[in-house]
Design a protein around this motif. Structure first.
Motif, mmCIF file in Angstrom:
data_model
loop_
_atom_site.group_PDB
_atom_site.id
_atom_site.type_symbol
_atom_site.label_atom_id
_atom_site.label_comp_id
_atom_site.label_asym_id
_atom_site.label_seq_id
_atom_site.Cartn_x
_atom_site.Cartn_y
_atom_site.Cartn_z
ATOM 1 N N GLY B 93 -21.159 6.118 -9.236
ATOM 2 C CA GLY B 93 -21.892 4.857 -9.220
ATOM 3 C C GLY B 93 -21.154 3.715 -8.568
ATOM 4 N N ILE B 94 -19.892 3.949 -8.233
ATOM 5 C CA ILE B 94 -19.099 2.888 -7.593
ATOM 6 C C ILE B 94 -18.871 3.263 -6.132
ATOM 7 C CG2 ILE B 94 -16.934 1.597 -7.641
ATOM 8 C CD1 ILE B 94 -16.646 2.294 -10.570
ATOM 9 N N PHE B 95 -19.678 2.713 -5.271
ATOM 10 C CA PHE B 95 -19.429 2.961 -3.836
ATOM 11 C C PHE B 95 -19.718 1.716 -3.023
ATOM 12 C CE2 PHE B 95 -23.481 4.684 -5.221
ATOM 13 C CZ PHE B 95 -24.379 4.008 -4.431
ATOM 14 N N GLY B 96 -20.217 0.701 -3.702
ATOM 15 C CA GLY B 96 -20.340 -0.614 -3.079
ATOM 16 C C GLY B 96 -21.104 -0.597 -1.782
ATOM 17 N N LYS B 97 -20.639 -1.359 -0.853
ATOM 18 C CA LYS B 97 -21.345 -1.505 0.410
ATOM 19 C C LYS B 97 -20.706 -0.625 1.475
ATOM 20 C CE LYS B 97 -22.170 -6.228 -1.115
ATOM 21 N NZ LYS B 97 -21.479 -6.043 -2.436
ATOM 22 N N SER B 98 -19.875 0.306 1.059
ATOM 23 C CA SER B 98 -19.015 1.013 1.989
ATOM 24 C C SER B 98 -19.688 2.231 2.617
ATOM 25 C CB SER B 98 -17.759 1.471 1.255
ATOM 26 O OG SER B 98 -18.114 2.213 0.108
ATOM 27 N N THR B 99 -19.089 2.731 3.653
ATOM 28 C CA THR B 99 -19.466 4.020 4.224
ATOM 29 C C THR B 99 -18.264 4.948 4.093
ATOM 30 O OG1 THR B 99 -18.894 3.114 6.360
ATOM 31 C CG2 THR B 99 -21.229 3.189 5.800
ATOM 32 N N LEU B 100 -18.455 6.205 4.491
ATOM 33 C CA LEU B 100 -17.517 7.255 4.141
ATOM 34 C C LEU B 100 -16.041 6.898 4.308
ATOM 35 C CD1 LEU B 100 -17.012 10.214 3.285
ATOM 36 C CD2 LEU B 100 -17.143 10.805 5.695
ATOM 37 N N LEU B 101 -15.641 6.520 5.501
ATOM 38 C CA LEU B 101 -14.211 6.463 5.762
ATOM 39 C C LEU B 101 -13.514 5.327 5.005
ATOM 40 C CD1 LEU B 101 -14.244 7.553 9.528
ATOM 41 C CD2 LEU B 101 -13.817 8.970 7.513
ATOM 42 N N ASP B 102 -14.165 4.166 4.899
ATOM 43 C CA ASP B 102 -13.506 3.102 4.125
ATOM 44 C C ASP B 102 -13.650 3.325 2.619
ATOM 45 O OD1 ASP B 102 -16.266 2.359 4.833
ATOM 46 O OD2 ASP B 102 -15.904 0.587 3.614
ATOM 47 N N TRP B 103 -14.708 4.039 2.233
ATOM 48 C CA TRP B 103 -14.894 4.385 0.813
ATOM 49 C C TRP B 103 -13.740 5.266 0.336
ATOM 50 C CZ3 TRP B 103 -15.985 9.506 -0.767
ATOM 51 C CH2 TRP B 103 -16.344 9.658 -2.100
ATOM 52 N N LEU B 104 -13.310 6.179 1.196
ATOM 53 C CA LEU B 104 -12.192 7.052 0.841
ATOM 54 C C LEU B 104 -10.942 6.236 0.536
ATOM 55 C CD1 LEU B 104 -12.572 9.930 3.483
ATOM 56 C CD2 LEU B 104 -12.806 10.157 1.000
ATOM 57 N N ILE B 105 -10.651 5.285 1.400
ATOM 58 C CA ILE B 105 -9.431 4.501 1.243
ATOM 59 C C ILE B 105 -9.517 3.553 0.050
ATOM 60 C CG2 ILE B 105 -7.923 2.788 2.370
ATOM 61 C CD1 ILE B 105 -7.878 5.432 3.819
ATOM 62 N N THR B 106 -10.670 2.931 -0.118
ATOM 63 C CA THR B 106 -10.801 1.891 -1.140
ATOM 64 C C THR B 106 -10.921 2.478 -2.541
ATOM 65 O OG1 THR B 106 -12.037 0.655 0.514
ATOM 66 C CG2 THR B 106 -12.093 -0.184 -1.765
ATOM 67 N N TYR B 107 -11.793 3.457 -2.692
ATOM 68 C CA TYR B 107 -12.122 3.933 -4.035
ATOM 69 C C TYR B 107 -11.532 5.296 -4.376
ATOM 70 C CZ TYR B 107 -15.661 0.249 -4.004
ATOM 71 O OH TYR B 107 -16.298 -0.951 -3.947
ATOM 72 N N THR B 108 -11.481 6.176 -3.390
ATOM 73 C CA THR B 108 -11.324 7.580 -3.706
ATOM 74 C C THR B 108 -9.870 8.008 -3.795
ATOM 75 O OG1 THR B 108 -13.409 7.948 -2.610
ATOM 76 C CG2 THR B 108 -12.035 9.882 -3.007
ATOM 77 N N PHE B 109 -9.121 7.742 -2.738
ATOM 78 C CA PHE B 109 -7.733 8.208 -2.730
ATOM 79 C C PHE B 109 -6.918 7.615 -3.884
ATOM 80 C CE2 PHE B 109 -8.165 8.960 2.119
ATOM 81 C CZ PHE B 109 -8.682 10.224 1.901
ATOM 82 N N PRO B 110 -7.066 6.318 -4.192
ATOM 83 C CA PRO B 110 -6.274 5.789 -5.325
ATOM 84 C C PRO B 110 -6.587 6.505 -6.634
ATOM 85 C CG PRO B 110 -7.150 3.986 -4.002
ATOM 86 C CD PRO B 110 -7.787 5.247 -3.487
ATOM 87 N N LEU B 111 -7.870 6.795 -6.867
ATOM 88 C CA LEU B 111 -8.226 7.496 -8.105
ATOM 89 C C LEU B 111 -7.652 8.913 -8.107
ATOM 90 C CD1 LEU B 111 -9.735 7.859 -10.778
ATOM 91 C CD2 LEU B 111 -11.785 8.415 -9.460
ATOM 92 N N GLU B 112 -7.836 9.621 -7.000
ATOM 93 C CA GLU B 112 -7.321 10.997 -6.954
ATOM 94 C C GLU B 112 -5.814 11.025 -7.171
ATOM 95 O OE1 GLU B 112 -8.572 13.559 -3.776
ATOM 96 O OE2 GLU B 112 -10.635 12.852 -3.834
ATOM 97 N N ALA B 113 -5.129 10.101 -6.505
ATOM 98 C CA ALA B 113 -3.669 10.071 -6.634
ATOM 99 C C ALA B 113 -3.250 9.815 -8.077
ATOM 100 C CB ALA B 113 -3.083 8.994 -5.705
#
Lengths: 460, 460
Positions: B93-113
């Motif tokens: 539910g958290i993906f904001g106004k982003s598209t794939l590549l910036d979504w990865l950097i902003t939301y995804t990689f920090p959580l996975e790490a």
């Protein structure tokens, strides 16, 4: 029906503007016996409110009902559903492989006609009202059927349940099968008047339930009927609801049926049906010129993304409508739309806007903030209740929902399974919690619902 | 872990073919101690089964667990989620106004790490498994993270919970920030091997949990890493999962990064990663030539409509893929997709296919039957379990869910609010009940869930 003075304490979230949600924490909202918000104060708890706010209002502590939202919960304005067919509620999810015009014949008209049975009408309308209330819909613009008694029953049931509603007896004297249409324009208008009179008798000031003039849509109405309903709107200054430009086939049909009428919007305008109180459902295939005409008349649009996607009607360009000055709200369009939830409509408005954006216009995307505006404050404007509902401001009425989300503990468990599918892990910011609610929330998250200060739904 | 012999009685619904659901009423399905379906007989009740079926199987009545579905309930195959990131579950539910590549950097990689913290990994993975099971997901193809211990924990938790799973340690040695990527190809492959070995030790026959080789996607992998992972796939004959052609920007990036690689599909093929055991997530922008190559290699596609709409990736043309011979299933793609529910993915697959159809191709529309096929039998083929799960046939294993819908009475009430939002009024045909479930169902309708005959979820 006078209630009690009430104080609501905790976190409040509402739309300040189209693209901005406002968050009030540790706040007190005071609601008087008529359900009106009389004070909003930040930095207040119950004790401070009792000491500093109650005396000025002449309230005594014993006489005030206290509502405190728990940690993680928040108050949100009730949703406004600007377009749905209460009579079609039993058909939600059933639309098969069809598109609009054959869907009407196969699924819709037989069901609507069957509600001339009062027992069936009572069962269906009761369930529809309960279901929409449980999803936080504090105000709904309902289509009933052509049956006057059934339409009146729907209005009575809304009054009894405490749901704000516009209730419309459907007028249609052509296109549909002869077993479900008005015999002629005069009969249709007389029936519409009968229903209007009934509703006005029941709620003379229109505080909770108001009648709405309801030509089904242009193709289902003779020119005479549209003309007479336009006159009725001018005479009564009542709201009008109808459909416009839902599908391309329908737009083409309007062109054939009204060869001298101009565009679809001009057809309505020519009959005096494009007023500042008019709710136009869909507007998927509206041209820019039509949108400008709609804006100039002050008519409003009910965007129904669930329905438009489900029955393959098209993608409404909401950003474009907003840019051209058209006020927009959301409609579930039950049962063209499969869900009675405005939260689902908001979710799908977000998705549909992204499908529009895939065509190349990045600006088309509607944000979390924007779709929640449409679901509340935008909807209030569409149904003519701007300044009365849709947000938390002094002078507005307390149409609200208490929202609760599930809190995941360190072991990966949640306390209460009834909290549904919104899992909060604890590191989320408030705007992220709201996004989670938008995208995974359902009626389980809507713990309580009030209309004009009256508790109208509570999750057991 | 040997269980008990079991008999399931009542109504069973499953996909007979892509466009056909089969309905079995008054039917007995007998499941042995290993969870395998050994008999399916129509026109049987418990008494008749005891007399006529148990003796031939050497079953004694005292030793058989009996499950009878109530009136209006039915058994349905468990869902197969062919693509999701367990590690991203908290971000749904958290993906904001982003598209794939910036979504990865902003939301995804920090959580996975952050899931290198074992306590956090346990909380997140536990919740993800519980949530997917509660939605009827009996088999999931999971991405974990680059962390071997965390990946192994996810596999262990699946085993303990009884959920069938493919579990992949993510390999990625470029593109992402240096705080979340493999130092080099050799390190990535060694880590992948370590996780494979762990999972094989825990479930040597791969009955419940299997490892899957997981290059994140081509742009995040060096040529050397892709080559080594292709070799590993050839050496081990293990399944492979990755992403392909999710967004146009990503396709362009692959063209830049692999200037001599040909198309995106050819890049994978060139490294030996396009096998009959390969799961390709998204395939939104795949050309027909690429689809033909995918089909020729026997690789499969995980269609992720929720994610594709939510992060504005595009509209996968599933009908076209099927026409070209590509096997397809559904993926929730948590958390690019906002919902962990395969039923929601099926619903959205229906909607997305309608958005494709709006472009002019009526055939693009996927029916209720087709999206439910993709959710079950199609998904089983995608994860290499065709013939084992996805339907009710003798010789298959009992991966199933018991579905219950709310029955509205004459007063407009339902008995049990926990039955959710599917209201059955009593006049619906079975295919209409299934459509209602598809469009308004949620985890409240999934009363019980079994994997290999073991009860793994029950709604309290």
């Amino acid at each position: 029906m006078a209630g009690q003075n009430q104080i609501f304490l905790g976190t409040f979230i509402h739309s300040k503007a189209l693209d901005e949600l406002e968050y009030f924490h540790e706040t007190a909202v005071l609601v008087d016996k008529e359900g009106k918000i009389v004070r909003i104060e930040r930095g207040y708890d119950l004790e401070k409110a009792r000491e500093n706010l109650f005396p000025g209002l002449g309230w005594s502590s014993e006489d005030v009902a206290v509502h405190v939202c728990r940690d993680g919960q928040f108050f949100f304005p009730g949703f406004v559903d600007t377009h749905l067919h209460a009579s079609q509620y039993p058909n939600v999810g059933i639309f098969g492989k069809s598109t609009l015009l054959d869907w009407l014949i196969t699924y819709t008209f037989p069901l609507e006609a069957s509600l001339s049975d009062p027992a069936k009408a009572r069962s269906v309308y009761t369930r529809c009202i309960r279901k929409t209330l449980s999803h936080g819909t504090t105000c709904a613009a309902y289509y009933a059927t052509i049956d006057v008694a059934g339409t009146n029953l729907l209005a009575d049931l809304c009054l009894a349940a405490g749901q704000r509603a516009l209730v419309g007896r459907v007028c249609m004297d052509r296109l549909s099968p002869d077993w479900y249409r008005d015999a002629d324009a005069a009969g249709a208008v007389a029936a519409a008047r009968a229903s209007i009179e009934h509703i006005r008798r029941r709620d003379p000031s229109g505080t909770l339930v108001r009648p709405v003039i309801t030509p089904r849509f242009a193709p289902a109405c003779s020119e005479e009927l549209l003309r007479e309903l336009g006159r009725l709107a001018a005479e009564t200054d009542l709201p009008v609801q109808t459909h416009i430009s839902e599908t391309e086939a329908e737009v083409a049909l309007v062109g054939q049926l009204f060869p001298d009428g101009g565009s679809y919007a001009q057809v309505y305008d020519g009959f005096g049906l494009l007023t500042r109180r008019t709710i136009l459902a869909h507007a998927v295939h509206l041209t820019d010129d039509e949108a400008r005409l709609v804006a100039a008349r002050g008519a409003k649009v009910s965007h129904c993304p669930c329905s438009n996607s489900a029955i393959t009607s098209g993608e409404a360009r909401v950003r474009r409508l907003l840019d051209l000055g058209v006020a927009c709200g959301l409609g579930t369009d039950v049962s063209g739309g499969y869900s009675a939830s405005v939260l689902e409509a908001a979710r799908l408005a977000s998705l549909v806007s992204r499908h529009v954006a895939m065509g190349g216009d990045e600006r088309a995307k509607l944000s979390v903030e924007e779709v929640l505006f449409l679901a509340t404050r935008g909807g209030a404007e569409v149904v003519g209740l701007e300044g009365t509902v849709g947000a938390f401001e002094v002078g507005m009425e307390w149409d609200a929902q208490l929202v609760g989300l599930a809190r995941v503990d360190a072991a990966g468990e949640v306390g209460d399974e009834d909290d549904g599918n919104v899992d909060v892990f604890g590191w989320e910011k408030w705007d992220e919690k709201v996004a989670k609610w938008l995208f995974n929330g359902d009626d389980r998250n809507t713990k309580k619902v009030w209309v004009r200060g009256r508790l109208v739904h509570e999750r057991k």
